[in-house]
Design a protein around this motif. Sequence first.
Motif, PDB file in Angstrom:
ATOM      1  N   PRO A  94       0.800  -1.238   0.000  1.00 41.48           N
ATOM      2  CA  PRO A  94       0.000   0.000   0.000  1.00 41.48           C
ATOM      3  C   PRO A  94       0.824   1.276   0.000  1.00 41.48           C
ATOM      4  O   PRO A  94       0.485   2.230  -0.722  1.00 41.48           O
ATOM      5  CB  PRO A  94      -0.829  -0.117   1.287  1.00 41.48           C
ATOM      6  CG  PRO A  94      -0.898  -1.566   1.565  1.00 41.48           C
ATOM      7  CD  PRO A  94       0.399  -2.150   1.069  1.00 41.48           C
ATOM      8  N   GLU A  95       1.905   1.323   0.803  1.00 36.77           N
ATOM      9  CA  GLU A  95       2.689   2.556   0.859  1.00 36.77           C
ATOM     10  C   GLU A  95       3.356   2.849  -0.485  1.00 36.77           C
ATOM     11  O   GLU A  95       3.443   3.996  -0.916  1.00 36.77           O
ATOM     12  CB  GLU A  95       3.721   2.492   1.984  1.00 36.77           C
ATOM     13  CG  GLU A  95       4.848   1.493   1.811  1.00 36.77           C
ATOM     14  CD  GLU A  95       4.497   0.082   2.239  1.00 36.77           C
ATOM     15  OE1 GLU A  95       5.404  -0.774   2.265  1.00 36.77           O
ATOM     16  OE2 GLU A  95       3.312  -0.168   2.550  1.00 36.77           O
ATOM     17  N   VAL A  96       3.786   1.782  -1.190  1.00 36.29           N
ATOM     18  CA  VAL A  96       4.386   1.974  -2.509  1.00 36.29           C
ATOM     19  C   VAL A  96       3.318   2.409  -3.510  1.00 36.29           C
ATOM     20  O   VAL A  96       3.551   3.299  -4.350  1.00 36.29           O
ATOM     21  CB  VAL A  96       5.079   0.681  -2.987  1.00 36.29           C
ATOM     22  CG1 VAL A  96       5.588   0.842  -4.430  1.00 36.29           C
ATOM     23  CG2 VAL A  96       6.237   0.334  -2.061  1.00 36.29           C
ATOM     24  N   GLY A  97       2.130   1.800  -3.425  1.00 37.65           N
ATOM     25  CA  GLY A  97       1.038   2.178  -4.315  1.00 37.65           C
ATOM     26  C   GLY A  97       0.650   3.639  -4.165  1.00 37.65           C
ATOM     27  O   GLY A  97       0.440   4.347  -5.158  1.00 37.65           O
ATOM     28  N   VAL A  98       0.563   4.106  -2.922  1.00 35.51           N
ATOM     29  CA  VAL A  98       0.216   5.511  -2.674  1.00 35.51           C
ATOM     30  C   VAL A  98       1.326   6.428  -3.180  1.00 35.51           C
ATOM     31  O   VAL A  98       1.050   7.482  -3.777  1.00 35.51           O
ATOM     32  CB  VAL A  98      -0.040   5.747  -1.171  1.00 35.51           C
ATOM     33  CG1 VAL A  98      -0.189   7.234  -0.872  1.00 35.51           C
ATOM     34  CG2 VAL A  98      -1.300   5.009  -0.722  1.00 35.51           C
ATOM     35  N   ALA A 228       0.760  17.140  -5.862  1.00 32.35           N
ATOM     36  CA  ALA A 228       1.289  15.962  -5.176  1.00 32.35           C
ATOM     37  C   ALA A 228       0.468  15.634  -3.925  1.00 32.35           C
ATOM     38  O   ALA A 228       0.131  14.467  -3.673  1.00 32.35           O
ATOM     39  CB  ALA A 228       2.753  16.190  -4.803  1.00 32.35           C
ATOM     40  N   LEU A 229       0.128  16.651  -3.140  1.00 28.83           N
ATOM     41  CA  LEU A 229      -0.673  16.420  -1.930  1.00 28.83           C
ATOM     42  C   LEU A 229      -2.103  16.017  -2.291  1.00 28.83           C
ATOM     43  O   LEU A 229      -2.725  15.213  -1.584  1.00 28.83           O
ATOM     44  CB  LEU A 229      -0.664  17.673  -1.067  1.00 28.83           C
ATOM     45  CG  LEU A 229       0.671  17.975  -0.390  1.00 28.83           C
ATOM     46  CD1 LEU A 229       0.688  19.383   0.195  1.00 28.83           C
ATOM     47  CD2 LEU A 229       0.965  16.947   0.703  1.00 28.83           C
ATOM     48  N   THR A 230      -2.620  16.561  -3.388  1.00 28.66           N
ATOM     49  CA  THR A 230      -3.921  16.113  -3.877  1.00 28.66           C
ATOM     50  C   THR A 230      -3.845  14.649  -4.278  1.00 28.66           C
ATOM     51  O   THR A 230      -4.768  13.866  -4.011  1.00 28.66           O
ATOM     52  CB  THR A 230      -4.352  16.968  -5.085  1.00 28.66           C
ATOM     53  OG1 THR A 230      -4.528  18.322  -4.662  1.00 28.66           O
ATOM     54  CG2 THR A 230      -5.654  16.459  -5.686  1.00 28.66           C
ATOM     55  N   GLY A 231      -2.743  14.268  -4.920  1.00 29.59           N
ATOM     56  CA  GLY A 231      -2.536  12.870  -5.275  1.00 29.59           C
ATOM     57  C   GLY A 231      -2.456  11.966  -4.064  1.00 29.59           C
ATOM     58  O   GLY A 231      -2.909  10.812  -4.102  1.00 29.59           O
ATOM     59  N   LEU A 232      -1.885  12.466  -2.977  1.00 26.16           N
ATOM     60  CA  LEU A 232      -1.839  11.693  -1.738  1.00 26.16           C
ATOM     61  C   LEU A 232      -3.250  11.375  -1.261  1.00 26.16           C
ATOM     62  O   LEU A 232      -3.553  10.242  -0.875  1.00 26.16           O
ATOM     63  CB  LEU A 232      -1.074  12.478  -0.671  1.00 26.16           C
ATOM     64  CG  LEU A 232      -0.924  11.827   0.696  1.00 26.16           C
ATOM     65  CD1 LEU A 232      -0.160  10.518   0.601  1.00 26.16           C
ATOM     66  CD2 LEU A 232      -0.224  12.773   1.677  1.00 26.16           C
ATOM     67  N   ALA A 233      -4.124  12.378  -1.312  1.00 23.71           N
ATOM     68  CA  ALA A 233      -5.521  12.165  -0.918  1.00 23.71           C
ATOM     69  C   ALA A 233      -6.217  11.197  -1.871  1.00 23.71           C
ATOM     70  O   ALA A 233      -6.966  10.313  -1.438  1.00 23.71           O
ATOM     71  CB  ALA A 233      -6.262  13.498  -0.885  1.00 23.71           C
TER      72      ALA A 233
END
Length: 327
Positions: A94-98, A228-233
């Motif tokens: 999951p962490e790699v996917g995010v 990038a932060l939007t992508g994190l969400a």
Amino acid sequence: MVELSEKMTTNVETERNTSTLQMTMLLVAIGCLMAAPLFFYPIFLMKLLCFALFACAFNLLLGYTGLLSFGHATFFGGAAYFTAHAMKEWGVTPEVGVLIGVAGAALLGLVVGFVAIRRQGIYFAMITLALGQMFYFFCLQAGFTRGEDGIQSVPRGYLFGFVDLGNTTNMYYFVLAVFVVGVAIIWRFINSPFGMILKSIRENEARATSLGYSVARYKLGAFVMSAALTGLAGGVKALVFQFATLTDVGWQMSGEVILMTLLGGIGTLIGPIVGAGLVVTLQNYLATSDFPVTIITGIVFMVCVLLFRRGIIGELHASRLGKKLGF
């Protein structure tokens, strides 16, 4: 001299009391979020946190740089697609996917921002909308997105190889941790020298240019950071609901995050969180009613525009009570 000394002492004590109050409020808020799954549906809470982070990331661009983007769903939905595809097809953790979703959103932000920042005002907004619609139709036709069906049944996997995110409680605290880290990054960003320059560009771009700052580079940097932060969400949202669809990249999603930010108050750290909480709560609790949710949301927006022109937190910030509370 005595009066000046007393005034300085009073100011120091006021700042100290304000800081203490803010820290207390922060600890209380974190405590409430930690205990929230005991009283509310965890999926609802995770959706709220994802959209709150989305709104905060968008506010970084609108509230602190003065750039209105109508295409931010590109980064939200794009990251959701990238994360979902990586998790389902490549079997990554999951962490790699995010992180793949964040990297993809940042790359999209670099491309869109490089084109859009050459214009200002409504022209900037229209360019972001046009590029966002181009990406929407790309997602509609691309093979890996699976068209109108979207990517479904996305596995949540094991965080760092041993924490089962299939467990709803584990998933909630993972989303909460991502939200806290994301907001902390935004807070640090807007309080850094870079953030101060962005605020000066927002207030008077011509003066910032005359002082020797490369305005275009700072705008592009803010755009990429926001993307990038939007992508994190968006990436975390794909894990929460275990799918990514065209709804995530539609222009309606861009309009929704603008609404959230305006309701809470642009240019404030807490405002977008409050706005996102209000909109998501209305959507959740009115979804089963016969009355259209969009009409209720529109009425709430009209009331806020008429009575709270700075947004809910913006008006509180400008009031005496807000100053006492340290907003």
